[in-house]
Write a protein that holds these residues in place. Structure first.
Motif, PDB file in Angstrom:
ATOM      1  N   LYS A  25       0.825  -1.008   0.010  1.00  0.00           N
ATOM      2  CA  LYS A  25       0.167   0.045  -0.167  1.00  0.00           C
ATOM      3  C   LYS A  25       0.935   1.257  -0.075  1.00  0.00           C
ATOM      4  CE  LYS A  25      -4.492  -0.732   0.049  1.00  0.00           C
ATOM      5  NZ  LYS A  25      -5.260  -0.275  -1.222  1.00  0.00           N
ATOM      6  N   ALA A  26       0.687   2.127  -0.774  1.00  0.00           N
ATOM      7  CA  ALA A  26       1.391   3.327  -0.968  1.00  0.00           C
ATOM      8  C   ALA A  26       1.539   3.954   0.383  1.00  0.00           C
ATOM      9  CB  ALA A  26       0.984   4.456  -2.189  1.00  0.00           C
ATOM     10  N   PRO A  27       2.572   4.395   1.103  1.00  0.00           N
ATOM     11  CA  PRO A  27       2.278   5.056   2.416  1.00  0.00           C
ATOM     12  C   PRO A  27       1.853   6.493   1.964  1.00  0.00           C
ATOM     13  CG  PRO A  27       4.820   3.988   1.865  1.00  0.00           C
ATOM     14  CD  PRO A  27       3.832   4.005   0.656  1.00  0.00           C
ATOM     15  N   ASP A  28       1.300   7.194   3.060  1.00  0.00           N
ATOM     16  CA  ASP A  28       1.024   8.462   2.988  1.00  0.00           C
ATOM     17  C   ASP A  28       1.985   9.244   3.349  1.00  0.00           C
ATOM     18  OD1 ASP A  28      -0.673  10.648   2.344  1.00  0.00           O
ATOM     19  OD2 ASP A  28      -1.814  10.621   4.427  1.00  0.00           O
ATOM     20  N   PHE A  29       2.055  10.778   2.882  1.00  0.00           N
ATOM     21  CA  PHE A  29       2.892  11.721   2.976  1.00  0.00           C
ATOM     22  C   PHE A  29       2.441  12.869   3.099  1.00  0.00           C
ATOM     23  CE2 PHE A  29       2.832  10.711  -1.363  1.00  0.00           C
ATOM     24  CZ  PHE A  29       2.371  11.803  -1.908  1.00  0.00           C
ATOM     25  N   THR A  30       2.950  14.224   3.666  1.00  0.00           N
ATOM     26  CA  THR A  30       2.544  15.412   3.511  1.00  0.00           C
ATOM     27  C   THR A  30       3.947  16.237   2.957  1.00  0.00           C
ATOM     28  OG1 THR A  30       1.039  15.265   5.231  1.00  0.00           O
ATOM     29  CG2 THR A  30       1.554  17.410   4.662  1.00  0.00           C
ATOM     30  N   VAL A  31       3.570  16.833   1.854  1.00  0.00           N
ATOM     31  CA  VAL A  31       4.679  17.671   1.048  1.00  0.00           C
ATOM     32  C   VAL A  31       3.917  19.153   0.841  1.00  0.00           C
ATOM     33  CG1 VAL A  31       5.879  16.023   0.007  1.00  0.00           C
ATOM     34  CG2 VAL A  31       4.041  16.581  -1.197  1.00  0.00           C
TER      35      VAL A  31
END
Length: 168
Positions: free
Chosen positions: A23-29
């Protein structure tokens, strides 16, 4: 972990390596207007995530231009994201100078959220390691390339082919 070098010198990548099927990890950019952007903001789309150390270098600039050229042919269901640790203002200047409006440039400069989530943050340089990720509409990772030598180009054709398989 991927064995990665920068100018032939080994570097340490922080975070967990992502693999096909994960599952694609979440991130904040940050977007170029300093708004937070997460994986969920492009939910329901196929994402081609192109990761570069800095748009101010030759290979990174060429990589981003290449995916910018390809983006319009991939269709409306595909979003092409370029992530680097460049400041959002520098990314915006680059986009304007190169007329690269088919990709979204996003900055991981603030806290390396993306870099650590995808295992591409270079500890020694506080840059991101060159890599490509393709994430399907359901947030599954379907293609991964960690480029062994950060100054080398990725395999553009394989990445584009991985996206096209998802659009068929």
């Amino acid at each position: 972990m991927a064995n990665v070098t920068f100018q032939q010198n080994p570097v340490t990548l922080l975070g967990k390596e992502v693999a096909i099927g994960d599952k694609a990890p979440d991130f904040t950019v940050l977007s170029n207007d300093l708004k937070p952007v997460t994986l969920n903001d492009s939910k329901g789309k196929i994402r081609l995530i192109s990761v570069v150390p800095s748009l101010d270098t030759g290979v990174c600039s060429l990589q981003t231009k290449k995916f910018n050229e390809e983006a319009s042919a991939l269709g409306e269901d595909v979003e092409v994201l370029t992530i680097s640790v460049d400041l959002p203002f520098a990314q915006a200047r680059w986009v304007k100078a190169e007329d690269a409006n088919n990709v979204k440039t996003l900055s991981d400069h603030r806290d390396l959220s993306f870099g650590e989530a995808y295992g591409v943050a270079i500890k020694e340089l506080r840059l991101l390691s060159r890599s490509i990720f393709v994430v399907d509409k359901d947030d599954n990772v379907t293609y991964v390339e960690y480029v062994n030598e950060v100054t080398d180009h990725p395999d553009y054709e394989k990445a584009i082919e991985a996206v096209k398989k998802l659009t068929e």
